[in-house]
Design a protein around this motif. Structure first.
Motif, short mmCIF file in Angstrom:
data_model
loop_
_atom_site.label_atom_id
_atom_site.label_comp_id
_atom_site.label_asym_id
_atom_site.label_seq_id
_atom_site.Cartn_x
_atom_site.Cartn_y
_atom_site.Cartn_z
N GLU A 4 0.83 -1.20 0.00
CA GLU A 4 0.00 0.00 0.00
C GLU A 4 0.87 1.26 0.00
OE1 GLU A 4 -3.43 1.70 -0.28
OE2 GLU A 4 -3.57 -0.40 0.30
N ILE A 5 0.47 2.27 -0.78
CA ILE A 5 1.18 3.55 -0.74
C ILE A 5 0.69 4.32 0.48
CG2 ILE A 5 1.54 5.74 -1.95
CD1 ILE A 5 1.00 4.22 -4.58
N GLU A 6 1.64 4.76 1.28
CA GLU A 6 1.26 5.45 2.52
C GLU A 6 0.98 6.94 2.26
OE1 GLU A 6 0.71 3.88 5.25
OE2 GLU A 6 1.50 1.97 4.54
N ILE A 7 0.12 7.49 3.09
CA ILE A 7 -0.20 8.91 2.97
C ILE A 7 1.05 9.77 3.16
CG2 ILE A 7 -1.47 10.82 4.04
CD1 ILE A 7 -3.77 8.95 4.43
N MET A 30 -7.93 11.98 -2.62
CA MET A 30 -6.93 10.99 -2.25
C MET A 30 -6.99 9.68 -3.04
SD MET A 30 -4.32 10.40 -0.42
CE MET A 30 -4.22 11.46 1.02
N SER A 31 -8.16 9.06 -3.15
CA SER A 31 -8.12 7.70 -3.72
C SER A 31 -7.77 7.70 -5.20
CB SER A 31 -9.38 6.90 -3.44
OG SER A 31 -10.49 7.67 -3.43
N LYS A 34 -4.01 8.51 -5.51
CA LYS A 34 -3.21 7.34 -5.15
C LYS A 34 -3.18 6.31 -6.28
CE LYS A 34 -4.38 4.59 -1.72
NZ LYS A 34 -4.86 4.25 -0.39
N SER B 90 -15.47 5.81 -5.19
CA SER B 90 -14.45 5.52 -4.17
C SER B 90 -14.92 6.01 -2.82
CB SER B 90 -13.14 6.25 -4.48
OG SER B 90 -12.64 5.90 -5.72
N ILE B 91 -14.46 5.31 -1.79
CA ILE B 91 -14.69 5.76 -0.43
C ILE B 91 -13.41 6.46 0.03
CG2 ILE B 91 -15.44 5.06 1.88
CD1 ILE B 91 -17.29 4.21 -0.57
N GLU B 92 -13.56 7.67 0.54
CA GLU B 92 -12.40 8.45 0.96
C GLU B 92 -12.26 8.41 2.48
OE1 GLU B 92 -10.30 10.20 -1.07
OE2 GLU B 92 -11.40 9.85 -2.94
N SER B 98 -16.10 9.75 -3.29
CA SER B 98 -15.74 10.54 -4.46
C SER B 98 -16.00 9.73 -5.71
CB SER B 98 -14.29 11.00 -4.39
OG SER B 98 -13.44 9.89 -4.46
N SER B 118 -10.98 0.95 -2.20
CA SER B 118 -10.97 2.22 -1.47
C SER B 118 -11.70 2.08 -0.14
CB SER B 118 -11.57 3.34 -2.33
OG SER B 118 -12.89 3.03 -2.69
N TYR B 121 -9.48 0.44 2.34
CA TYR B 121 -8.50 1.38 2.86
C TYR B 121 -9.11 2.29 3.92
CZ TYR B 121 -4.68 4.67 3.06
OH TYR B 121 -3.66 5.45 3.50
N LYS B 145 -8.02 -7.11 -1.07
CA LYS B 145 -7.63 -5.95 -0.27
C LYS B 145 -8.38 -5.92 1.06
CE LYS B 145 -4.87 -3.99 -3.23
NZ LYS B 145 -3.46 -3.72 -3.02
#
Lengths: 275, 199
Positions: A4-7, A30-31, A34, B90-92, B98, B118, B121, B145
């Protein structure tokens, strides 16, 4: 790269870009951001985000490619045909009722499918020569593509069916010729269009318009940035000018939402009513 | 004793489906109580250029209203969200959703992998992922995931699925906690509902 790419890594990346190139991706949603970074990492076979950062630090020419990959350039002609019908039947005639000229801005024009759609529509309405169209994008490479007015033939089936549902005057074939697997549109169509590079995030307000199309562009921004960009779009509109956004976008969360009224809720067309 | 891995920790359910999933999902929606507390995200393959009709069709038997979210809309309890036509959902982090128009994935937009990944995450081990009948492998990576992040994974029993490719793909790439028939999925949700309400 499987993990996973970290924030924190994304933050480090956006900070470097801001410092070195004066582009600000910090407030991109963000998503999707990413996913774009992940795509770049896979495409260029970087082992870590750090190696991507190093490459950006050492190779300015790579940054242009990076921007091209970051921006989402998936678009289609006459996307949402019902939207284009509303433009044709309601919005454009309304503007031309009070103005001799029609000033249009495609903010985030990508590969130009929407611009060609606009010129075809205006030509069919007989008002293209009264129009001034500015098309901008953050990505230089995609603007160069847009200027050529070429569309991959494999997308033309969808484009043609959108045009048909929009109830264009002819069939879309009238406007292009096939060349090497591409649909090359009549260059005469873009005679009133000027393309330029412009970044909605960092760019300044450069003109005023009667109609701005910024459809499915701000979805790649977070709410903070959407809010900031709406200020710029607002300032770039004449009073009573129109703003069109994507069918599932909304302005209602923005500070200056009350400076607009909804003209068509289904197609997300707004009108600026206050300076 | 229940045979399900129930827990009060769960905060959301994400459901993916394609060909053959409409009937079972309609059935599930017809039973989930109106005030079932968790938000439910539905990502179902659908015609890209037909904006209307799908939400209405799903709503006919659903006890809960179903809503196609706008970009950056906040997630609320008790709501059912359906990925809109021609957008990825997507879930942010920070409790919003979004939308995006990125390229098709597994020939689909909306793509189930995007919604599930998403959501995994954002919700980590507090997500329940359910994958129903379908004719391609979309959703399998998303389920992986969810498992990687400690969430609960469930697929419709391939035996019952009209088209088993989708549940089978998930079964082949990751550990699936429950392989269930539609009626058992309903049973699971009702037991979870009871548990979430108990003090």
């Amino acid at each position: 790269m499987q993990q996973e790419i970290e924030i924190a890594e994304l933050r480090k990346l956006t900070e470097l870009i801001k410092e070195k190139y004066d582009y600000d991706f910090k407030n991109y949603a963000m998503s999707s951001f990413k996913r774009r970074i992940k795509r770049i990492v896979e495409l260029y076979k970087f082992k870590t985000i750090d190696s991507l950062i190093e490459k950006l630090e050492s190779t300015p020419s790579f940054f242009e490619e990076f921007v091209s990959e970051i921006t989402v350039n998936v678009t289609e002609m006459f996307r949402d045909p019902s939207f284009w019908s509303v433009l044709k039947e309601q919005i454009i005639p309304n503007i031309l009722l009070n103005h001799n000229k029609l000033n249009v801005w495609h903010a985030g024009c990508s590969s130009g499918e929407e611009v060609i759609s606009m010129t075809i529509m205006l030509e069919e309405m007989g008002v293209l020569d009264r129009s001034n169209i500015i098309a901008t994008d953050i990505d230089t490479a995609i603007i160069d593509r847009a200027k050529k007015g070429t569309v991959s033939l494999k997308n033309m089936e969808l484009n043609a069916s959108n045009y048909e549902r929009f109830e264009g005057k002819y069939t879309i074939d009238k406007y292009f010729q096939e060349q090497n697997g591409k649909a090359v549109f009549d260059p005469n169509l873009i005679r009133q269009v000027s393309f330029r590079k412009h970044d909605l995030v960092k760019g300044v307000v450069f003109s005023k318009f009667d109609l701005i199309l910024c459809r499915n562009v701000m979805i790649y921004f977070n709410q903070t940035l959407q809010n900031d960009v709406l200020y710029k779009l607002h300032e770039s509109l004449f009073r009573y000018g129109y703003l069109a956004i994507g069918s599932k976008e909304s302005l209602i969360w923005c500070d200056i939402a009350n400076k607009f009224i909804v003209v068509n809720n289904e197609e997300k067309v707004y009108k600026k009513i206050k300076d | 004793m229940t045979r399900f891995k129930l827990s009060k920790k769960y905060k959301a359910i994400a459901i993916g489906g394609s060909a053959g999933s409409f009937q079972p999902i309609t059935k599930i929606l017809s039973v989930i109580p109106k005030d079932f507390p968790l938000p439910i995200f539905l990502c179902l393959h659908r015609l890209k250029h037909v904006r209307h009709g799908f939400v209405e069709a799903l709503s006919i038997k659903s006890l809960k209203p179903i809503h196609e979210p706008f970009d950056k809309e906040s997630i609320k309890r008790e709501q059912v969200y359906l990925a809109p036509a021609n957008y990825h959902l997507s879930i942010e982090l920070g409790n919003t959703m979004s939308l995006s128009t990125e390229r098709l994935i597994n020939n689909s937009r909306p793509a189930i992998d995007i919604t599930l990944e998403s959501a995994a995450y954002a919700y980590r081990d507090k997500l329940i992922g359910i994958l129903m009948s379908g004719a391609n492998k979309d959703g399998a990576l998303g389920m992986q995931k969810i498992k990687d992040r400690g969430g609960l994974t469930m697929v419709q029993d391939p035996e019952e699925s009209m088209i088993s490719t989708m549940p089978n793909s998930a079964l082949s790439v990751t550990e699936i906690d429950h392989v269930l028939k539609t009626d058992e999925i309903i049973e699971f949700i009702l037991e979870l509902d009871k548990m979430l309400r108990s003090s």
